[in-house]
Design a protein around this motif. Structure first.
Motif, PDB file in Angstrom:
ATOM      1  N   THR A 201       4.465   7.481   1.689  1.00  0.00           N
ATOM      2  CA  THR A 201       4.293   6.295   2.509  1.00  0.00           C
ATOM      3  C   THR A 201       5.335   6.141   3.606  1.00  0.00           C
ATOM      4  O   THR A 201       4.994   5.846   4.745  1.00  0.00           O
ATOM      5  CB  THR A 201       4.293   5.037   1.618  1.00  0.00           C
ATOM      6  OG1 THR A 201       3.380   5.239   0.554  1.00  0.00           O
ATOM      7  CG2 THR A 201       3.916   3.805   2.402  1.00  0.00           C
TER       8      THR A 201
ATOM      9  N   GLU B 239      -7.131   2.304  -4.394  1.00  0.00           N
ATOM     10  CA  GLU B 239      -7.964   1.960  -3.248  1.00  0.00           C
ATOM     11  C   GLU B 239      -8.807   3.153  -2.822  1.00  0.00           C
ATOM     12  O   GLU B 239      -9.979   3.014  -2.484  1.00  0.00           O
ATOM     13  CB  GLU B 239      -7.068   1.523  -2.088  1.00  0.00           C
ATOM     14  CG  GLU B 239      -7.822   1.061  -0.869  1.00  0.00           C
ATOM     15  CD  GLU B 239      -6.894   0.630   0.230  1.00  0.00           C
ATOM     16  OE1 GLU B 239      -6.946   1.253   1.309  1.00  0.00           O
ATOM     17  OE2 GLU B 239      -6.120  -0.310   0.027  1.00  0.00           O
TER      18      GLU B 239
ATOM     19  N   ARG C  68       0.849  -1.192   0.000  1.00  0.00           N
ATOM     20  CA  ARG C  68       0.000   0.000   0.000  1.00  0.00           C
ATOM     21  C   ARG C  68       0.886   1.244   0.000  1.00  0.00           C
ATOM     22  O   ARG C  68       1.778   1.375   0.820  1.00  0.00           O
ATOM     23  CB  ARG C  68      -0.869  -0.027   1.256  1.00  0.00           C
ATOM     24  CG  ARG C  68      -1.778   1.155   1.435  1.00  0.00           C
ATOM     25  CD  ARG C  68      -2.556   0.984   2.752  1.00  0.00           C
ATOM     26  NE  ARG C  68      -3.453   2.077   2.997  1.00  0.00           N
ATOM     27  CZ  ARG C  68      -3.170   3.154   3.723  1.00  0.00           C
ATOM     28  NH1 ARG C  68      -1.981   3.277   4.282  1.00  0.00           N
ATOM     29  NH2 ARG C  68      -4.049   4.107   3.894  1.00  0.00           N
TER      30      ARG C  68
ATOM     31  N   VAL D 265      -4.350   6.316  -2.718  1.00  0.00           N
ATOM     32  CA  VAL D 265      -3.855   5.134  -2.032  1.00  0.00           C
ATOM     33  C   VAL D 265      -3.917   4.030  -3.081  1.00  0.00           C
ATOM     34  O   VAL D 265      -4.993   3.719  -3.599  1.00  0.00           O
ATOM     35  CB  VAL D 265      -4.697   4.777  -0.792  1.00  0.00           C
ATOM     36  CG1 VAL D 265      -4.200   3.476  -0.174  1.00  0.00           C
ATOM     37  CG2 VAL D 265      -4.655   5.905   0.217  1.00  0.00           C
TER      38      VAL D 265
ATOM     39  N   HIS E  26      -2.126   0.178  -4.617  1.00  0.00           N
ATOM     40  CA  HIS E  26      -1.353  -1.027  -4.330  1.00  0.00           C
ATOM     41  C   HIS E  26      -0.347  -1.206  -5.461  1.00  0.00           C
ATOM     42  O   HIS E  26      -0.721  -1.255  -6.635  1.00  0.00           O
ATOM     43  CB  HIS E  26      -2.265  -2.250  -4.215  1.00  0.00           C
ATOM     44  CG  HIS E  26      -3.049  -2.249  -2.955  1.00  0.00           C
ATOM     45  ND1 HIS E  26      -2.530  -2.696  -1.766  1.00  0.00           N
ATOM     46  CD2 HIS E  26      -4.294  -1.815  -2.667  1.00  0.00           C
ATOM     47  CE1 HIS E  26      -3.426  -2.549  -0.814  1.00  0.00           C
ATOM     48  NE2 HIS E  26      -4.515  -2.015  -1.344  1.00  0.00           N
TER      49      HIS E  26
END
Length: 171
Positions: A78, A31, A2, A49, A51
């Motif tokens: 992140t 996401e 993520r 967000v 992946h």
């Protein structure tokens, strides 16, 4: 893995479509996504967000985003110390007898009641996504009638933690 990525762009028609289209073509799963103008009305910030499978694909995504027309800055937040928030509105089945019980359960989350009917209470909650997930799981047994979440918005904190070097003791 993520990743939280911010993209600062010129606030113009079609920019969001081009950025999300690039992610779609490269098969990145978004996401959540939030978009809004910044302190300057001609500039917007998008927070995604996503992946990403590995570091190479992440680097490729960041470079391709930076090449887009109207993109001013791309950041992967992140691994930085950041402020991350999300807003959720949750309608919960709550008869008059269950409301007092719910009130004691939700107090630690600082959720606010923003609407109430005879059988339903609507809560507003802001915080990190894991806090909202925990709240949702806590009220789920009462019956969630409706739930909506804004998605994550984030930026780095003013002061980042500095890694202190490890000193090895020698004898």
């Amino acid at each position: 893995m993520r990743r939280i990525i911010t993209v600062t762009v010129l606030n113009q028609s079609g920019v969001l479509n081009r950025v999300t289209g690039l992610m779609m073509k490269r098969q990145f799963n978004i996401e959540s996504m939030t978009v809004g103008h910044t302190e300057q009305p001609t500039i917007s910030k998008m927070t995604f967000v996503v992946h990403v499978e590995d570091a190479q694909k992440l680097e490729q995504l960041l470079k391709q985003l930076q090449k887009q027309i109207d993109v001013l800055k791309v950041q992967d937040l992140t691994d930085q110390v950041l402020v991350e928030r999300e807003l959720a509105l949750i309608k919960v089945q709550a008869s008059a007898t269950k409301r007092l019980e719910l009130a004691t359960l939700i107090e630690p989350f600082r959720a606010q009641i923003i609407d109430a009917g005879k059988q339903v209470v609507t809560y507003q909650l802001t915080g990190r996504p894991d806090k909202i997930d925990a709240f949702v799981e806590l009220v789920r047994p009462y019956g969630i009638k409706e739930l909506t979440r804004t998605g994550v918005t984030a930026f780095t904190r003013e002061h980042q933690k500095v890694q202190t070097p490890i000193k090895l003791l020698t004898y």
